[in-house]
Motif scaffolding. Structure first.
Motif, short mmCIF file in Angstrom:
data_model
loop_
_atom_site.label_atom_id
_atom_site.label_comp_id
_atom_site.label_asym_id
_atom_site.label_seq_id
_atom_site.Cartn_x
_atom_site.Cartn_y
_atom_site.Cartn_z
N LEU A 80 0.83 -1.20 0.00
CA LEU A 80 0.00 0.00 0.00
C LEU A 80 0.87 1.25 0.00
CD1 LEU A 80 -2.86 1.20 0.22
CD2 LEU A 80 -2.56 1.19 2.69
N ALA A 81 0.56 2.17 -0.89
CA ALA A 81 1.22 3.48 -0.92
C ALA A 81 0.21 4.51 -0.47
CB ALA A 81 1.72 3.81 -2.32
N GLU A 82 0.62 5.38 0.46
CA GLU A 82 -0.19 6.53 0.84
C GLU A 82 0.62 7.76 0.44
OE1 GLU A 82 -2.23 8.71 4.65
OE2 GLU A 82 -1.95 6.54 4.73
N VAL A 83 0.03 8.59 -0.41
CA VAL A 83 0.73 9.73 -0.98
C VAL A 83 0.03 11.01 -0.57
CG1 VAL A 83 1.50 10.81 -3.14
CG2 VAL A 83 1.42 8.31 -2.95
N GLU A 84 0.83 12.01 -0.19
CA GLU A 84 0.30 13.34 0.11
C GLU A 84 0.97 14.33 -0.82
OE1 GLU A 84 -0.53 15.05 4.18
OE2 GLU A 84 1.22 16.25 3.61
N VAL A 85 0.16 15.15 -1.48
CA VAL A 85 0.67 16.20 -2.35
C VAL A 85 0.28 17.52 -1.72
CG1 VAL A 85 0.58 17.23 -4.66
CG2 VAL A 85 0.48 14.74 -4.40
N GLU A 86 1.27 18.41 -1.61
CA GLU A 86 1.07 19.71 -0.97
C GLU A 86 1.38 20.80 -1.99
OE1 GLU A 86 2.69 20.58 3.15
OE2 GLU A 86 4.15 21.58 1.87
N GLN A 87 0.41 21.69 -2.21
CA GLN A 87 0.59 22.77 -3.17
C GLN A 87 0.50 24.10 -2.44
OE1 GLN A 87 -2.53 21.77 -5.93
NE2 GLN A 87 -1.22 20.32 -6.99
N SER A 88 1.51 24.94 -2.64
CA SER A 88 1.57 26.24 -1.96
C SER A 88 1.22 27.36 -2.94
CB SER A 88 2.99 26.49 -1.43
OG SER A 88 3.35 25.46 -0.55
N TYR A 89 0.37 28.24 -2.49
CA TYR A 89 -0.07 29.37 -3.30
C TYR A 89 0.18 30.67 -2.56
CZ TYR A 89 -2.63 26.30 -6.43
OH TYR A 89 -2.96 25.33 -7.34
N ARG A 90 0.38 31.72 -3.30
CA ARG A 90 0.41 33.08 -2.75
C ARG A 90 -0.15 34.00 -3.81
NH1 ARG A 90 2.95 37.83 -2.47
NH2 ARG A 90 2.91 38.87 -0.47
N ASN A 91 -1.09 34.81 -3.43
CA ASN A 91 -1.70 35.75 -4.36
C ASN A 91 -0.79 36.97 -4.48
OD1 ASN A 91 -3.19 37.60 -5.77
ND2 ASN A 91 -4.97 37.53 -4.43
N PRO A 92 -0.11 37.16 -5.63
CA PRO A 92 0.82 38.27 -5.78
C PRO A 92 0.16 39.59 -6.19
CG PRO A 92 0.88 36.92 -7.74
CD PRO A 92 -0.09 36.26 -6.79
N TRP A 93 -1.14 39.56 -6.47
CA TRP A 93 -1.81 40.75 -6.96
C TRP A 93 -2.47 41.55 -5.84
CZ3 TRP A 93 -2.42 36.12 -9.86
CH2 TRP A 93 -1.67 36.11 -11.04
#
Length: 179
Positions: A34-47
């Motif tokens: 079994l593989a458990e995968v976590e994907v983390e995406q970072s955002y910053r609003n530059p406007w």
């Protein structure tokens, strides 16, 4: 830091404008088959105005989405599965009320579209999703594949014709802040 390394960290759209996505991290834990995968995406609003960030991401064939968590300004939100029309209603109401909102929709088998609405000017957000996957032996080796394709778009309020595309979906995950 050398100039070329700094430029590699800058993401832009096709017109050369900065987009809100700042980085992606992936973590995988392999336990037996079994593989458990976590994907983390970072955002910053530059406007200097609120935006809606929309992106599509794949899961490997046979994977099961386990959860969604969003952190905005230090506050963690977790997704819950609700009927599609209810998820859309909650999302649109929150955005209309000026609150930040998150909605995750299944765009097709193994394909999801996430929308982050009303990310305030200068505000940062981290979106994490987890999935599980049963691994298979190929001869004497265990094979683990992780898709890395991602499509993203940033929508500025008031731009004509810029309502993000909503894919037909089955159950949706939605998380909106509670007042």
């Amino acid at each position: 830091m050398p100039k070329n390394e700094e430029q590699l960290a800058i993401l832009k759209d096709r017109q050369g404008r900065k987009v809100a996505l700042k980085g992606v991290n992936a973590y995988a834990r392999l336990q037996s088959l079994l593989a458990e995968v976590e994907v983390e995406q970072s955002y910053r609003n530059p406007w200097d105005t609120n935006i809606e960030a929309v992106y599509t991401f794949p899961l490997p064939f046979g994977a099961v989405l386990l959860g969604l968590e969003v952190e905005i300004a230090g506050k963690k939100l977790r997704g819950q599965v609700v009927e599609k029309k209810e998820a859309e209603r909650r999302y649109e109401n929150a955005v209309t009320d000026g609150d930040s909102a998150v909605m995750l929709e299944e765009a097709g088998p193994g394909l999801y579209t996430a929308s982050l609405g009303n990310l305030m000017a200068g505000e940062s957000a981290v979106i994490r999703y987890r999935y599980g996957l049963l691994l298979h032996w190929q001869g004497d080796r265990l094979r683990f594949l992780m898709p890395t394709t991602m499509r993203h778009a940033t929508v500025m309020p008031g731009q004509p014709g810029c309502k993000p595309t909503r894919f037909p979906s089955r159950p949706s995950m939605s998380s909106i802040p509670s007042n």
